[in-house]
Design a protein around this motif. Structure first.
Motif, PDB file in Angstrom:
ATOM      1  N   TYR A   1       8.406  86.792 152.801  1.00  0.00           N
ATOM      2  CA  TYR A   1       8.428  87.746 151.591  1.00  0.00           C
ATOM      3  C   TYR A   1       7.452  87.471 150.321  1.00  0.00           C
ATOM      4  N   PHE A   2       7.005  86.082 150.305  1.00  0.00           N
ATOM      5  CA  PHE A   2       6.322  85.512 149.058  1.00  0.00           C
ATOM      6  C   PHE A   2       4.626  85.458 149.534  1.00  0.00           C
ATOM      7  N   LYS A   3       4.003  86.254 148.822  1.00  0.00           N
ATOM      8  CA  LYS A   3       2.644  86.462 149.255  1.00  0.00           C
ATOM      9  C   LYS A   3       1.716  85.489 148.467  1.00  0.00           C
ATOM     10  N   GLY A   4       2.196  85.101 147.099  1.00  0.00           N
ATOM     11  CA  GLY A   4       1.355  84.116 146.496  1.00  0.00           C
ATOM     12  C   GLY A   4       1.474  84.074 145.115  1.00  0.00           C
ATOM     13  N   SER A   5       0.631  83.143 144.456  1.00  0.00           N
ATOM     14  CA  SER A   5       0.826  82.919 142.929  1.00  0.00           C
ATOM     15  C   SER A   5      -0.328  82.519 142.384  1.00  0.00           C
ATOM     16  N   ILE A   6      -0.560  83.132 141.002  1.00  0.00           N
ATOM     17  CA  ILE A   6      -1.742  82.708 140.157  1.00  0.00           C
ATOM     18  C   ILE A   6      -1.133  81.690 139.208  1.00  0.00           C
ATOM     19  N   VAL A   7      -1.610  80.627 139.115  1.00  0.00           N
ATOM     20  CA  VAL A   7      -1.303  79.785 137.576  1.00  0.00           C
ATOM     21  C   VAL A   7      -2.393  79.812 136.832  1.00  0.00           C
ATOM     22  N   CYS A   8      -2.115  80.582 136.044  1.00  0.00           N
ATOM     23  CA  CYS A   8      -3.334  81.070 134.832  1.00  0.00           C
ATOM     24  C   CYS A   8      -3.001  80.336 133.826  1.00  0.00           C
ATOM     25  N   TYR A   9      -3.199  78.863 133.852  1.00  0.00           N
ATOM     26  CA  TYR A   9      -2.791  78.217 132.547  1.00  0.00           C
ATOM     27  C   TYR A   9      -3.719  78.304 131.415  1.00  0.00           C
ATOM     28  N   SER A  10      -4.820  78.632 131.863  1.00  0.00           N
ATOM     29  CA  SER A  10      -5.941  78.894 130.647  1.00  0.00           C
ATOM     30  C   SER A  10      -6.335  80.198 130.419  1.00  0.00           C
ATOM     31  N   GLU A  11      -6.872  80.360 129.333  1.00  0.00           N
ATOM     32  CA  GLU A  11      -7.197  81.829 128.840  1.00  0.00           C
ATOM     33  C   GLU A  11      -8.198  82.272 129.732  1.00  0.00           C
TER      34      GLU A  11
END
Length: 417
Positions: free
Chosen positions: A300-310
């Motif tokens: 069920y989990f497709k992924g993540s984007i860790v967008c720590y910076s602008e």
């Protein structure tokens, strides 16, 4: 029966390693009705070890010791055992054969004297076989207390405990039943939960005890029942859980220690063939880490984007530069775009997004330290909630993660029920 757990090792006392053995031993013994009264960590010093043994003598039924059984000079547990029990070390031929096979057969190197010395054991001890290492466990009794020495290597200790010690205790000792039931709640603090269930708690039977186990954003309620009839205890706990659910069912998400909210979510998502993705800024991937800690999360989990910076928010997640310029990275508008964009990018049913200021400084935002925006995109809509989780930084991150799960669970259950 009562037991104490003693870990031996300077490396624990100086914080070089974390003692995980005590927790595992305590949980294992609790399951067979043994009450843990003490956990101690002591140094690799003969006098200190002897004093600890003497202090526990006849105070508890069992003393389980881990560590100090290695082949080097700083490992002194076996020799100290001999001093305490007025015994001597002798070569155990069966252990010597095992050590030789392990070193020469498995590791493919010549056995040395240090390895051979692992076969030295107190003459009066009962040997506890260690198939995974060279140091055997030792079982010795003095007056009314049994002392059990185990290697400190976790996987070696676990094997001996589960396959040698537990069966021996079950065979030889009469024990009461101890049954635990954990209720996991989200969304209300410990004091608020306690206020809601005060009358129920005051009327619990004497043989059932309640413990509050709070952490940021969630409270575990552990009911422990102790007695001689397993059936009576299970029925009583079932009745109390039913009453508790009637009182606070709106914040209960699970009924077992292993029933964490991410496990419950995974179950619901799988059963309803729904998918999920995350976009994380201030939580740094911790939501995704919790989700993927559950076996089968790939369903069920497709992924993540860790967008720590602008830069990552705009270049990878395609958050509008103008939105950031107008409202800053810590804003309702940015959180909303993060959720919608990761939902579209990953082609999922639900997406959770988090942006905030965990501290210790404000950085490029006017929002107060501790401010977090959590956005949820569903198949029908997207909404954003604003929170201030205070300080310190670790608390902000943990509460943001837990609140994200709470929001997600409520929204999914609302749509699938």
């Amino acid at each position: 029966m009562k037991a104490a757990i003693v870990t031996i090792g300077d490396e624990i006392l100086i914080g070089q390693i974390v003692d995980t053995n005590s927790g595992f031993i305590a949980k294992t013994l609790d399951k067979i009705g043994i009450e843990i009264t003490e956990m101690l960590s002591i140094s690799d010093h003969k006098t200190h070890i002897l004093e600890t043994f003497a202090s526990l003598q006849n105070k508890v039924d069992l003393v389980l010791i881990t560590g100090g059984l290695g082949p080097t000079k700083d490992d002194i547990t076996k020799k100290t055992f001999c001093d305490y029990f007025e015994d001597e070390l002798i070569v155990n031929q069966e252990i010597l054969e095992h050590v030789t096979q392990l070193i020469e057969g498995f590791y493919k190197r010549p056995i040395n004297q240090m390895n051979k010395d692992q076969a030295l054991v107190p003459s009066k001890c009962i040997i506890l076989k260690n198939p995974n290492g060279t140091a055997p466990g030792m079982w010795m009794q003095k007056e009314h207390t049994v002392f059990i020495s185990l290697p400190g290597v976790p996987y070696e200790m676990k094997d001996i405990l589960e396959n040698e010690i537990v069966p021996k205790i079950v065979r030889e000792y009469n024990r009461p039943f101890i049954i635990h039931q954990t209720v996991l709640t989200y969304g209300q603090g410990e004091s608020m939960v306690a206020e809601r269930i005060e009358d129920w708690e005051n009327n619990l039977p004497d043989f059932i005890k309640l413990a509050y186990l709070p952490s940021p954003g969630r409270v575990r309620l552990r009911l422990s029942a102790r007695g001689n009839s397993e059936e009576v205890l299970k029925n009583a706990l079932s009745d109390q859980i039913k009453q508790l659910t009637e009182l606070i069912g709106d914040i209960i998400v699970g009924y077992d220690d292993n029933d964490t909210i991410e496990v419950v979510l995974g179950r619901v998502l799988t059963q309803n063939k729904l998918t999920l993705a995350t976009a994380e800024s201030c939580t740094g991937g911790k939501i995704a880490q919790r989700i993927t800690s559950v076996a089968g999360a790939s369903a069920y989990f497709k992924g993540s984007i860790v967008c720590y910076s602008e830069e990552v928010k705009t270049a990878i997640l395609k958050v509008s530069k103008q939105t950031i310029a107008d409202y800053s990275v810590v804003s309702e508008q940015v959180a909303k775009e993060m959720a919608l964009n990761v939902q579209q990018l990953m082609n999922v049913d639900y997406a959770i997004a988090v942006t905030g200021n965990a501290g210790p400084t404000k950085d490029a935002t006017d929002e107060e330290v501790g401010t977090v925006f959590i956005a949820l995109a569903s198949p029908e809509m997207v909404f954003v909630e604003k929170f201030n989780f205070g300080q310190p930084r670790e608390k902000v991150i943990d509460r943001a993660v837990n609140k994200s799960f709470e929001i997600l669970q409520k929204e999914i259950l609302k749509n699938v029920q």
